[in-house]
Scaffold this active site. Sequence first.
Site, PDB file in Angstrom:
ATOM      1  N   CYS A  65      42.360 -19.219 -27.629  1.00  0.00           N
ATOM      2  CA  CYS A  65      41.562 -20.411 -28.745  1.00  0.00           C
ATOM      3  C   CYS A  65      40.207 -20.303 -27.654  1.00  0.00           C
ATOM      4  O   CYS A  65      40.639 -20.076 -26.460  1.00  0.00           O
ATOM      5  CB  CYS A  65      42.220 -21.900 -28.790  1.00  0.00           C
ATOM      6  SG  CYS A  65      44.508 -21.792 -29.957  1.00  0.00           S
ATOM      7  N   ARG A  85      38.677 -15.316 -29.134  1.00  0.00           N
ATOM      8  CA  ARG A  85      39.591 -15.963 -28.392  1.00  0.00           C
ATOM      9  C   ARG A  85      40.395 -16.076 -29.392  1.00  0.00           C
ATOM     10  O   ARG A  85      41.986 -16.601 -29.565  1.00  0.00           O
ATOM     11  CB  ARG A  85      39.058 -17.205 -27.310  1.00  0.00           C
ATOM     12  CG  ARG A  85      38.162 -16.723 -26.921  1.00  0.00           C
ATOM     13  CD  ARG A  85      37.602 -17.766 -25.678  1.00  0.00           C
ATOM     14  NE  ARG A  85      38.910 -18.178 -25.056  1.00  0.00           N
ATOM     15  CZ  ARG A  85      39.008 -17.636 -24.069  1.00  0.00           C
ATOM     16  NH1 ARG A  85      38.532 -17.107 -23.759  1.00  0.00           N
ATOM     17  NH2 ARG A  85      40.062 -18.286 -23.135  1.00  0.00           N
ATOM     18  N   TRP A 112      43.882 -19.833 -32.064  1.00  0.00           N
ATOM     19  CA  TRP A 112      44.915 -18.850 -32.526  1.00  0.00           C
ATOM     20  C   TRP A 112      46.341 -19.463 -32.295  1.00  0.00           C
ATOM     21  O   TRP A 112      46.370 -19.846 -31.353  1.00  0.00           O
ATOM     22  CB  TRP A 112      44.395 -17.469 -30.832  1.00  0.00           C
ATOM     23  CG  TRP A 112      45.109 -17.214 -31.682  1.00  0.00           C
ATOM     24  CD1 TRP A 112      45.545 -15.410 -32.113  1.00  0.00           C
ATOM     25  CD2 TRP A 112      46.940 -16.167 -31.579  1.00  0.00           C
ATOM     26  NE1 TRP A 112      46.312 -14.739 -32.583  1.00  0.00           N
ATOM     27  CE2 TRP A 112      47.200 -15.131 -31.925  1.00  0.00           C
ATOM     28  CE3 TRP A 112      47.790 -16.683 -30.542  1.00  0.00           C
ATOM     29  CZ2 TRP A 112      48.777 -14.453 -31.359  1.00  0.00           C
ATOM     30  CZ3 TRP A 112      49.011 -16.539 -30.043  1.00  0.00           C
ATOM     31  CH2 TRP A 112      49.340 -15.203 -30.930  1.00  0.00           C
ATOM     32  N   ASN A 133      42.628 -25.631 -25.324  1.00  0.00           N
ATOM     33  CA  ASN A 133      43.427 -23.934 -25.378  1.00  0.00           C
ATOM     34  C   ASN A 133      44.266 -24.441 -24.356  1.00  0.00           C
ATOM     35  O   ASN A 133      44.470 -24.586 -22.859  1.00  0.00           O
ATOM     36  CB  ASN A 133      42.359 -23.142 -25.092  1.00  0.00           C
ATOM     37  CG  ASN A 133      42.155 -21.869 -24.829  1.00  0.00           C
ATOM     38  OD1 ASN A 133      43.856 -21.474 -24.635  1.00  0.00           O
ATOM     39  ND2 ASN A 133      41.998 -21.324 -23.444  1.00  0.00           N
ATOM     40  N   GLY A 134      45.100 -23.926 -24.655  1.00  0.00           N
ATOM     41  CA  GLY A 134      46.526 -23.411 -23.635  1.00  0.00           C
ATOM     42  C   GLY A 134      47.907 -23.534 -24.552  1.00  0.00           C
ATOM     43  O   GLY A 134      48.182 -24.154 -25.968  1.00  0.00           O
ATOM     44  N   GLU A 186      46.776   4.731 -26.589  1.00  0.00           N
ATOM     45  CA  GLU A 186      45.949   4.021 -27.208  1.00  0.00           C
ATOM     46  C   GLU A 186      45.598   4.308 -28.667  1.00  0.00           C
ATOM     47  O   GLU A 186      45.328   3.360 -29.352  1.00  0.00           O
ATOM     48  CB  GLU A 186      45.027   4.547 -26.066  1.00  0.00           C
ATOM     49  CG  GLU A 186      43.580   3.692 -26.364  1.00  0.00           C
ATOM     50  CD  GLU A 186      43.955   2.218 -26.502  1.00  0.00           C
ATOM     51  OE1 GLU A 186      44.810   1.573 -26.231  1.00  0.00           O
ATOM     52  OE2 GLU A 186      42.857   1.879 -26.575  1.00  0.00           O
ATOM     53  N   LYS A 236      45.141   1.910 -31.592  1.00  0.00           N
ATOM     54  CA  LYS A 236      43.498   0.797 -31.640  1.00  0.00           C
ATOM     55  C   LYS A 236      43.672   1.092 -33.304  1.00  0.00           C
ATOM     56  O   LYS A 236      43.232   0.243 -34.449  1.00  0.00           O
ATOM     57  CB  LYS A 236      42.299   1.813 -31.387  1.00  0.00           C
ATOM     58  CG  LYS A 236      41.384   2.258 -30.628  1.00  0.00           C
ATOM     59  CD  LYS A 236      41.235   0.856 -29.823  1.00  0.00           C
ATOM     60  CE  LYS A 236      41.749   0.085 -29.991  1.00  0.00           C
ATOM     61  NZ  LYS A 236      42.016  -0.410 -28.172  1.00  0.00           N
ATOM     62  N   GLU A 274      45.633  -1.641 -34.759  1.00  0.00           N
ATOM     63  CA  GLU A 274      45.141  -2.773 -34.873  1.00  0.00           C
ATOM     64  C   GLU A 274      44.419  -3.582 -35.851  1.00  0.00           C
ATOM     65  O   GLU A 274      43.803  -4.547 -35.712  1.00  0.00           O
ATOM     66  CB  GLU A 274      44.981  -3.631 -32.917  1.00  0.00           C
ATOM     67  CG  GLU A 274      43.955  -2.388 -32.338  1.00  0.00           C
ATOM     68  CD  GLU A 274      43.891  -2.964 -30.816  1.00  0.00           C
ATOM     69  OE1 GLU A 274      43.394  -2.439 -30.008  1.00  0.00           O
ATOM     70  OE2 GLU A 274      44.361  -4.286 -30.647  1.00  0.00           O
ATOM     71  N   HIS A 328      64.225  14.620 -30.647  1.00  0.00           N
ATOM     72  CA  HIS A 328      65.271  13.723 -30.649  1.00  0.00           C
ATOM     73  C   HIS A 328      65.588  12.282 -31.061  1.00  0.00           C
ATOM     74  O   HIS A 328      66.390  11.471 -30.507  1.00  0.00           O
ATOM     75  CB  HIS A 328      65.279  13.446 -28.528  1.00  0.00           C
ATOM     76  CG  HIS A 328      64.955  14.443 -28.460  1.00  0.00           C
ATOM     77  ND1 HIS A 328      65.973  15.005 -27.558  1.00  0.00           N
ATOM     78  CD2 HIS A 328      64.075  14.793 -26.972  1.00  0.00           C
ATOM     79  CE1 HIS A 328      65.739  15.926 -26.986  1.00  0.00           C
ATOM     80  NE2 HIS A 328      64.336  16.254 -26.349  1.00  0.00           N
ATOM     81  N   LYS A 360      40.484 -11.864 -29.087  1.00  0.00           N
ATOM     82  CA  LYS A 360      40.827 -10.677 -27.990  1.00  0.00           C
ATOM     83  C   LYS A 360      41.739 -11.112 -26.619  1.00  0.00           C
ATOM     84  O   LYS A 360      41.799 -10.271 -25.919  1.00  0.00           O
ATOM     85  CB  LYS A 360      39.287 -10.809 -27.234  1.00  0.00           C
ATOM     86  CG  LYS A 360      38.928 -10.068 -26.691  1.00  0.00           C
ATOM     87  CD  LYS A 360      38.155  -8.825 -27.333  1.00  0.00           C
ATOM     88  CE  LYS A 360      37.786  -7.366 -26.359  1.00  0.00           C
ATOM     89  NZ  LYS A 360      37.724  -6.188 -26.823  1.00  0.00           N
TER      90      LYS A 360
HETATM   91  O1  M6R Z   1      41.897  -8.620 -21.165  1.00  0.00           O
HETATM   92  P1  M6R Z   1      43.295  -6.966 -21.137  1.00  0.00           P
HETATM   93  O2  M6R Z   1      42.367  -6.038 -20.420  1.00  0.00           O
HETATM   94  O3  M6R Z   1      44.523  -8.228 -19.741  1.00  0.00           O
HETATM   95  O4  M6R Z   1      44.090  -7.638 -22.563  1.00  0.00           O
HETATM   96  C1  M6R Z   1      45.035  -6.806 -22.797  1.00  0.00           C
HETATM   97  C2  M6R Z   1      45.420  -6.675 -24.516  1.00  0.00           C
HETATM   98  O5  M6R Z   1      45.691  -8.081 -24.534  1.00  0.00           O
HETATM   99  C3  M6R Z   1      44.213  -6.138 -24.311  1.00  0.00           C
HETATM  100  O6  M6R Z   1      44.020  -4.672 -24.320  1.00  0.00           O
HETATM  101  C4  M6R Z   1      44.736  -5.115 -26.491  1.00  0.00           C
HETATM  102  O7  M6R Z   1      45.580  -4.487 -25.870  1.00  0.00           O
HETATM  103  C5  M6R Z   1      43.477  -5.074 -26.715  1.00  0.00           C
HETATM  104  N1  M6R Z   1      43.390  -6.342 -28.094  1.00  0.00           N
HETATM  105  C6  M6R Z   1      43.654  -3.862 -26.884  1.00  0.00           C
HETATM  106  O8  M6R Z   1      42.868  -3.229 -27.908  1.00  0.00           O
END
Ligand code: M6R
Length: 599
Positions: free
Chosen positions: A2, A27, A73, A99-100, A476, A480, A483, A499, A594
Amino acid sequence: MCGIVGYIGNNDSKEILLKGLERLEYRGYDSAGVALLDEEGVHVFKEKGRIATLRKIVDKNTHAPVGIGHTRWATHGVPNRVNAHPHQSASGRFTLVHNGVIENYEQLKREYLPAHSFTSDTDTEVIVQLVEKFVNEGKSVEEAFRTALRALKGSYAIALLDNENKDVIYVAKNKSPLLVGVADDCNVVASDAMAMLQVTDQFVELMDQEMVIVTKEDITIKDLKGNLIQRRPFTAEIDASDIEKGTYPHYMLKEIDEQPFVIRRIIQEYQDENGNLKLDDSIREAMKDTDRIYIVACGTSYHAGLVGKQFIEKLSNIPVEVHIASEFVYNMPLLSQKPLFIFISQSGETADSRAVLVAVKKLGYRALTLTNVPGSTLSREADYTLPLYAGPEIAVASTKAYTAQMAVLAILAVDTARAKGISLDFDPIQELSIAANAMEVLCDSKEEMEKIAGEFLIHRNAFFLGRGLDFYVCLEGALKLKEISYIQAEGFAGGELKHGPIALIETDTPVIALATQAALNLNIRGNVKEVVARGANPCIISMKGLEHEGDRFVIPAVHELLTPLVSVVPLQLISYYAALHRGCDVDKPRNLAKSVTVE
Ligand code: M6R
């Protein structure tokens, strides 16, 4: 998660708040709202959906010099209008954004407000009802706010309006980020300086368990006992153009393209005029002094940590463990005699990582944070910080921060090796420069990447295969793709397939394989043959010098250790185009945010 904003001054707050919220949408973006306070009283507008939806319902004729806003969020209660912030007290006198997460909200409801009927399912609403209860019992608003804050357990960044005093915004912070911006004719509040850059670049940082009384002329910081705190503002060094998309259709594409420049900037920042690596002596000493490094991170940053382990172990000869923060905090492994913790976090605000940092600091251990946001919580609370210099990353899917994390880890590993007297035939400056050039070539190959996405990423699932460093890049690449395109994607170690996971291979299952590691080249190709024999549609991305006939794409040659910085670029691009083809919202994928500031 948030984001919150606030404005108090002489101008109409509406547009300032909405623009600020747009910049905070990274956020969270499932619902949003603003409260505008004018002579008539408070006007609340809130709705499920994005700021664009909120814009449509905010009354254009309301001109209020005071206001607060929120982009959400959801944690407690589904994203809908009722659960959207701002929330109001029973009488409507107080209006609040938060926020929290308030961990003890149910207990607070039982203890203080047993007869109250709450309108939302949120944890937040209890705060505003508590403030009103304490005011009704005879406390001043300031004391009522403080009393409520003292009762809260959990994280909060709060802005509160009082309908009966139009000259003040009360704000408070614990664990969630919050800044107060100061300007000549107004003051502002924001979860992130970016949100209010159009008003000021002067911000005052708040510490945990502090509250601030913000008027248009002044800000007064106090602790939760009411003691005054003096703090000077700092200048937010963010270039406003860094947070604009420019001519790009999406931030993600812009940020992918920025990667070569980010690597070159890192080279510049971590090199002195004589071409030597430039790191704080204290970091060098901490690295030399440790007997084991524990890298702690989440998501993409965790994947960078896996690569970082290889750099540090291979170059500087220190054992490294890499842990997912959310697991580590509840299941701490046996630690070595002299552990050093390295936190990797783009935002520097990730709650899971912070929980580990707090725990290891309590145990008296040293911590180094690699972050893109110096001054963020993880940076402030660690002993040492290494900045990533990637510039603001706005797209939810991390790209340039990931490659920056790996580049800084490479520099750290080499610097440590040199400090320990280990002689290396690896010049990080030269090799990173070559990698940056290779990344640029790949960024120029977008048409080809779009074709690959169109050929391979048209199914409900996709597999990424790699060995050694390629395996980490596959994790990774799969993250990507899933997500932003919602394609079920998994990264596998080539040898592990047989396996179990090979059972998933069917006719035409897309398998994207990386082949950038000389010693493993034949092995990964053998693994590809195994899936092809079961009907898979393979797409091999290899490195110049290791290519075989039929490889779908060949990336320029770089030092083997640095291949992850380069081989990830095609995976980022094909994910981008796959998402685009599927009509997905590339920069703001569903259910994500984010900055993950809740555990
Ligand atoms: O801000 P941070 O690097 O600590 O965030 C960690 C993850 O939340 C962040 O890398 C998340 O996996 C991204 N959406 C990846 O694209």
